[in-house]
Design a protein around this motif. Structure first.
Motif, PDB file in Angstrom:
ATOM      1  N   MET A 102       0.820  -1.261  -0.166  1.00  0.00           N
ATOM      2  CA  MET A 102      -0.064  -0.026   0.135  1.00  0.00           C
ATOM      3  C   MET A 102       0.829   1.202   0.042  1.00  0.00           C
ATOM      4  SD  MET A 102      -2.765  -1.329   2.562  1.00  0.00           S
ATOM      5  CE  MET A 102      -4.079   0.028   2.387  1.00  0.00           C
ATOM      6  N   GLY A 103       2.186   1.062  -0.039  1.00  0.00           N
ATOM      7  CA  GLY A 103       3.032   2.230   0.035  1.00  0.00           C
ATOM      8  C   GLY A 103       3.513   2.950   1.404  1.00  0.00           C
ATOM      9  N   TRP A 104       3.237   2.191   2.435  1.00  0.00           N
ATOM     10  CA  TRP A 104       3.604   2.543   3.808  1.00  0.00           C
ATOM     11  C   TRP A 104       4.866   2.162   3.947  1.00  0.00           C
ATOM     12  CZ3 TRP A 104      -1.329   0.454   6.433  1.00  0.00           C
ATOM     13  CH2 TRP A 104      -2.399   1.282   6.117  1.00  0.00           C
ATOM     14  N   LYS A 105       5.935   3.046   4.431  1.00  0.00           N
ATOM     15  CA  LYS A 105       7.185   2.627   4.940  1.00  0.00           C
ATOM     16  C   LYS A 105       7.147   1.922   6.266  1.00  0.00           C
ATOM     17  CE  LYS A 105       9.427   6.961   2.497  1.00  0.00           C
ATOM     18  NZ  LYS A 105      10.036   8.093   2.658  1.00  0.00           N
ATOM     19  N   LEU A 106       8.066   1.384   6.564  1.00  0.00           N
ATOM     20  CA  LEU A 106       8.214   0.723   7.955  1.00  0.00           C
ATOM     21  C   LEU A 106       8.277   1.561   9.003  1.00  0.00           C
ATOM     22  CD1 LEU A 106       8.399  -2.494   8.680  1.00  0.00           C
ATOM     23  CD2 LEU A 106      10.674  -2.131   8.530  1.00  0.00           C
ATOM     24  N   LYS A 126       4.724   3.393  13.462  1.00  0.00           N
ATOM     25  CA  LYS A 126       3.832   4.353  14.486  1.00  0.00           C
ATOM     26  C   LYS A 126       2.333   4.153  14.269  1.00  0.00           C
ATOM     27  CE  LYS A 126       7.192   8.264  13.314  1.00  0.00           C
ATOM     28  NZ  LYS A 126       7.043   9.356  12.153  1.00  0.00           N
ATOM     29  N   LYS A 127       1.726   3.388  13.178  1.00  0.00           N
ATOM     30  CA  LYS A 127       0.299   3.137  13.314  1.00  0.00           C
ATOM     31  C   LYS A 127       0.302   1.916  14.138  1.00  0.00           C
ATOM     32  CE  LYS A 127      -0.121   4.412   8.395  1.00  0.00           C
ATOM     33  NZ  LYS A 127      -1.170   5.372   8.200  1.00  0.00           N
ATOM     34  N   ILE A 153      -2.008  -0.006  19.200  1.00  0.00           N
ATOM     35  CA  ILE A 153      -2.250  -0.823  20.599  1.00  0.00           C
ATOM     36  C   ILE A 153      -2.225   0.210  21.653  1.00  0.00           C
ATOM     37  CG2 ILE A 153      -0.242  -1.766  22.231  1.00  0.00           C
ATOM     38  CD1 ILE A 153       0.933  -3.037  19.727  1.00  0.00           C
ATOM     39  N   THR A 154      -1.895   1.657  21.661  1.00  0.00           N
ATOM     40  CA  THR A 154      -2.386   2.499  22.675  1.00  0.00           C
ATOM     41  C   THR A 154      -3.800   2.751  22.736  1.00  0.00           C
ATOM     42  OG1 THR A 154      -0.153   3.738  22.132  1.00  0.00           O
ATOM     43  CG2 THR A 154      -1.608   4.881  23.652  1.00  0.00           C
ATOM     44  N   ASP A 155      -4.464   3.101  21.642  1.00  0.00           N
ATOM     45  CA  ASP A 155      -5.978   3.138  21.535  1.00  0.00           C
ATOM     46  C   ASP A 155      -6.568   2.051  22.212  1.00  0.00           C
ATOM     47  OD1 ASP A 155      -8.316   4.528  20.567  1.00  0.00           O
ATOM     48  OD2 ASP A 155      -8.396   2.959  19.326  1.00  0.00           O
ATOM     49  N   ARG A 181       5.406  -4.760  17.192  1.00  0.00           N
ATOM     50  CA  ARG A 181       6.065  -3.588  17.951  1.00  0.00           C
ATOM     51  C   ARG A 181       7.116  -4.533  18.795  1.00  0.00           C
ATOM     52  NH1 ARG A 181       6.427   1.373  17.778  1.00  0.00           N
ATOM     53  NH2 ARG A 181       6.614   1.685  19.934  1.00  0.00           N
ATOM     54  N   TYR A 182       6.787  -5.749  19.212  1.00  0.00           N
ATOM     55  CA  TYR A 182       7.642  -6.557  20.081  1.00  0.00           C
ATOM     56  C   TYR A 182       9.035  -6.703  19.302  1.00  0.00           C
ATOM     57  CZ  TYR A 182       9.727  -9.977  22.906  1.00  0.00           C
ATOM     58  OH  TYR A 182      10.350 -10.769  23.795  1.00  0.00           O
ATOM     59  N   LYS A 183       8.778  -7.068  18.002  1.00  0.00           N
ATOM     60  CA  LYS A 183      10.034  -7.255  17.040  1.00  0.00           C
ATOM     61  C   LYS A 183      10.947  -5.965  16.987  1.00  0.00           C
ATOM     62  CE  LYS A 183      12.108  -9.844  13.871  1.00  0.00           C
ATOM     63  NZ  LYS A 183      12.324 -10.918  13.608  1.00  0.00           N
TER      64      LYS A 183
END
Length: 114
Positions: free
Chosen positions: A46-50, A55-56, A61-63, A89-91
């Motif tokens: 979809m064109g999202w960088k790592l 951040k997403k 997870i915070t939400d 996130r863990y990785k």
């Protein structure tokens, strides 16, 4: 017939219990490969960088953790996305992500007495 061992996975974020899952392996790398890698690859297509995906994941997870603390309802699809984003996130060495695998007891079948 051989009994297969099952495990229960408990997820925690900032010491807040988030969810539990019944799984067949006690290796987090298996879960990462099954769920998280697919999410990363889909995001790349979809064109999202790592870094953007990271951040997403943190936002989700915070939400989710906030919703759990406020006793709000969650959807089953959110649980599956939580599992995926949690291990991403863990990785990436997020120290706020923690988990426990517990082995489920195998109850022997009772033999019927005739």
């Amino acid at each position: 017939m051989k009994n297969k061992q099952t495990y229960t996975l408990y997820l925690f974020y900032e010491d807040t219990y988030l969810a539990k899952y019944k799984i067949k392996s006690d290796d987090w790398r298996d879960i990462y490969k099954q769920y998280s890698e697919k999410t990363i690859i889909l995001g790349m297509k979809m064109g999202w960088k790592l870094n953007d995906q990271n951040k997403k994941c943190k936002w989700f997870i915070t939400d989710y953790e906030k919703r759990v603390r406020h006793c709000e309802r969650t959807k089953k699809s959110d649980l599956m996305l939580l599992l995926s984003t949690f291990f991403i996130r863990y990785k990436m060495n997020d120290t706020k992500c923690d988990f426990i695998f517990l082995k489920n007891k195998i109850k022997p079948k009772k033999k019927k007495v005739k």
